[in-house]
Design a protein around this motif. Structure first.
Motif, short mmCIF file in Angstrom:
data_model
loop_
_atom_site.label_atom_id
_atom_site.label_comp_id
_atom_site.label_asym_id
_atom_site.label_seq_id
_atom_site.Cartn_x
_atom_site.Cartn_y
_atom_site.Cartn_z
N THR A 142 58.10 -61.19 -82.33
CA THR A 142 56.99 -60.63 -83.10
C THR A 142 56.40 -59.43 -82.37
OG1 THR A 142 55.39 -62.10 -82.03
CG2 THR A 142 56.43 -62.89 -84.06
N THR A 143 55.79 -58.55 -83.14
CA THR A 143 55.19 -57.36 -82.57
C THR A 143 53.73 -57.27 -82.98
OG1 THR A 143 57.27 -56.13 -82.54
CG2 THR A 143 55.25 -54.83 -82.46
N VAL A 144 52.87 -56.99 -82.02
CA VAL A 144 51.44 -56.80 -82.27
C VAL A 144 51.19 -55.29 -82.29
CG1 VAL A 144 49.11 -57.16 -81.38
CG2 VAL A 144 50.85 -58.96 -81.11
N ALA A 145 50.80 -54.77 -83.45
CA ALA A 145 50.52 -53.33 -83.56
C ALA A 145 49.30 -52.98 -82.73
CB ALA A 145 50.31 -52.95 -85.01
N ALA A 146 49.35 -51.82 -82.06
CA ALA A 146 48.23 -51.44 -81.21
C ALA A 146 48.13 -49.93 -81.11
CB ALA A 146 48.40 -52.03 -79.82
N ASP A 147 46.88 -49.44 -81.18
CA ASP A 147 46.61 -48.03 -80.91
C ASP A 147 46.43 -47.78 -79.42
OD1 ASP A 147 46.46 -47.29 -83.73
OD2 ASP A 147 44.63 -48.49 -83.74
N ALA A 148 46.09 -48.83 -78.69
CA ALA A 148 45.97 -48.77 -77.23
C ALA A 148 46.22 -50.16 -76.68
CB ALA A 148 44.60 -48.27 -76.80
N VAL A 149 46.79 -50.20 -75.49
CA VAL A 149 47.07 -51.47 -74.81
C VAL A 149 46.37 -51.45 -73.46
CG1 VAL A 149 48.83 -52.96 -73.80
CG2 VAL A 149 49.29 -51.76 -75.97
N VAL A 150 45.51 -52.44 -73.23
CA VAL A 150 44.83 -52.56 -71.94
C VAL A 150 45.50 -53.69 -71.17
CG1 VAL A 150 42.66 -52.96 -70.75
CG2 VAL A 150 42.67 -51.76 -72.95
N VAL A 151 45.97 -53.38 -69.97
CA VAL A 151 46.68 -54.36 -69.15
C VAL A 151 45.73 -54.87 -68.07
CG1 VAL A 151 48.66 -54.79 -67.64
CG2 VAL A 151 48.87 -53.19 -69.57
N GLY A 152 45.52 -56.18 -68.05
CA GLY A 152 44.68 -56.80 -67.04
C GLY A 152 45.35 -58.05 -66.51
N ILE A 153 46.39 -57.86 -65.71
CA ILE A 153 47.18 -58.99 -65.22
C ILE A 153 46.96 -59.23 -63.73
CG2 ILE A 153 48.92 -58.84 -67.02
CD1 ILE A 153 50.71 -57.29 -65.08
N GLY A 154 45.81 -58.81 -63.25
CA GLY A 154 45.45 -59.08 -61.86
C GLY A 154 45.53 -57.85 -60.98
#
Length: 421
Positions: free
Chosen positions: A242-254
């Motif tokens: 599955t794909t989640v459409a996004a205008d921006a992706v914020v990465v907060g994985i530590g």
């Protein structure tokens, strides 16, 4: 100053090496302040890669990101403070190497600064997302003020924001995005947000909170790649296809402690720069404080590295005294952090390893989001978290410090003052 040394002149006209602080962060600025307050009159050189003078980071995911806190409020000191206190502030300056044997710091432009004592407040860096497409425009991380600016610009009404990672940063960004009117999807590999920090009993509170505020919270998912078009991100593809459409992706994985300079200099490094209870590293003239320090904590009898504001605020007080040779300078404060998300405000005092507790006791009902949670082991309180209940951190801290076995029935009873336990 390429190719030169920096020092100060002592009262007798002799040359005196300064105390050098690498990392113009909250910790670095507070160390300089503490040195002056302790009466130190020698040279202080504060070096930072960023072009901004030292500032506090919590507002970057809270008030500043939401547009509620003006930029001038995030700084540790007003601009004139450094000159007024005779602190040499070197901004936009990268440190290339440290030579403990020669007591020198080499800058990226080949300049050299000699030091009498050295304090490392280099902080940490965001962990990068190791999937295809992660280098596209619109993939954002949060650590510096310009990162917060970029994320805030993306938080528009109707914008589709995907947040990867449901830790403190991810959830605070998600809350800010929802308050800005954006559509938010949070993607988390574990079964609950903050599971490793809070455990299953309390983590569910944050899952419910975000879902009630319209966040599409997807748990137990794995990110396979970031899709894009023309060099800009368009979505997040998951392992299930599955794909989640996004205008921006914020990465907060530590985040990871910024130990590169210390490692290259031969200092002992293990989940951060290892220090003793005085914040002294394996070299007697080099100290470390803040996110980067894995410091021996006498209360817990082990090394502890805490990635929170309170450590960056308070450890420099101890480091400054230790730098000045005061043998009673010991860091033994109980860890503390806080968060604000929507209408939920909380404070957490203590330290618990994942699975390091055997029971959680609630004072109040978590469903009302007005309660205190206590993590216990063998009847002793390891940590406490007050949610929308205020002015209780001092008695909670005392329970943690005391190490005494408590009556769990009384602990759960709001009618029993915490100070009586």
């Amino acid at each position: 100053m390429a190719g030169t040394d920096t020092g100060t002149t002592g009262a007798g006209g002799g040359r005196q090496r300064p105390i050098v602080v690498v990392g113009a962060s909250l910790g670095g600025a507070k160390a300089a302040e503490a040195l002056r307050e302790a009466g130190y009159r020698g040279g202080i050189v504060l070096i930072g890669e960023e072009h901004e003078r030292p500032y506090e980071r919590p507002p970057l995911s809270k008030g500043y990101l939401q547009g509620k806190t003006p930029r001038e409020k995030i700084y540790v000191h007003p601009p004139q403070w450094y000159a007024e206190h005779d602190v040499t502030l070197r901004l936009g300056t990268a440190v290339a190497a440290i030579d403990p044997a020669g007591h020198t710091v080499t800058l990226a432009d080949d300049g050299r600064i000699e030091y009498a004592k050295l304090l490392l407040t280099t902080g940490s860096v965001p962990r990068r997302l190791p999937v295809p497409g992660a280098d596209q425009d619109g993939v954002l991380y949060l650590r510096r003020v310009e990162d917060s600016d970029r994320i805030r610009a993306a938080l528009r009404p109707g914008a589709r924001i995907a947040v990867i990672g449901a830790g403190w940063i991810g959830l605070e960004v998600a809350a800010a995005a929802r308050e800005a009117g954006a559509e938010v999807t949070v993607l988390e590999a574990l079964e609950l947000p903050l599971l490793r920090v809070l455990g299953r009993e309390v983590a569910q509170v944050f899952a419910d909170l975000h879902r009630e505020h319209g966040v599409d919270l997807r748990l137990g998912v794995k990110v396979a790649e970031l899709t894009g078009e023309g060099g800009s991100v368009t979505g997040v593809k998951l392992a299930d296809g599955t794909t989640v459409a996004a205008d921006a992706v914020v990465v907060g994985i530590g985040i990871a402690p910024a130990t590169g300079l210390a490692e290259a200099a031969g200092l002992e490094v293990d989940n951060g720069i290892k220090t003793d209870q005085h914040l002294r590293t394996s070299d007697p003239d080099v100290y470390a404080a803040g996110d980067v320090a894995n410091a021996y904590h006498p209360l817990f009898g082990r090394h502890v590295r805490v990635e929170h504001w309170a450590n960056a605020l308070n450890q420099p007080q101890t480091a400054a005294r230790a730098l000045l040779g005061q043998p009673d300078a010991v860091y033994d404060r109980v860890p503390y952090f806080f968060t604000d998300q929507y209408d939920l405000g909380m404070e957490y005092v203590g330290y618990v390893e994942p699975d390091g507790y055997d029971r959680v006791v609630f004072r109040g009902d978590p469903a009302t989001r007005e309660f205190i949670a206590f993590w216990l082991s063998g009847g002793r309180v390891l940590a406490g978290m007050n949610v929308n209940v205020w002015d209780v951190t001092d008695p909670i801290r005392e329970l943690v410090r005391s190490g005494r076995v408590v009556d769990t029935k009384a602990l759960a009873d709001p009618k029993v003052p915490l100070g009586d336990l």
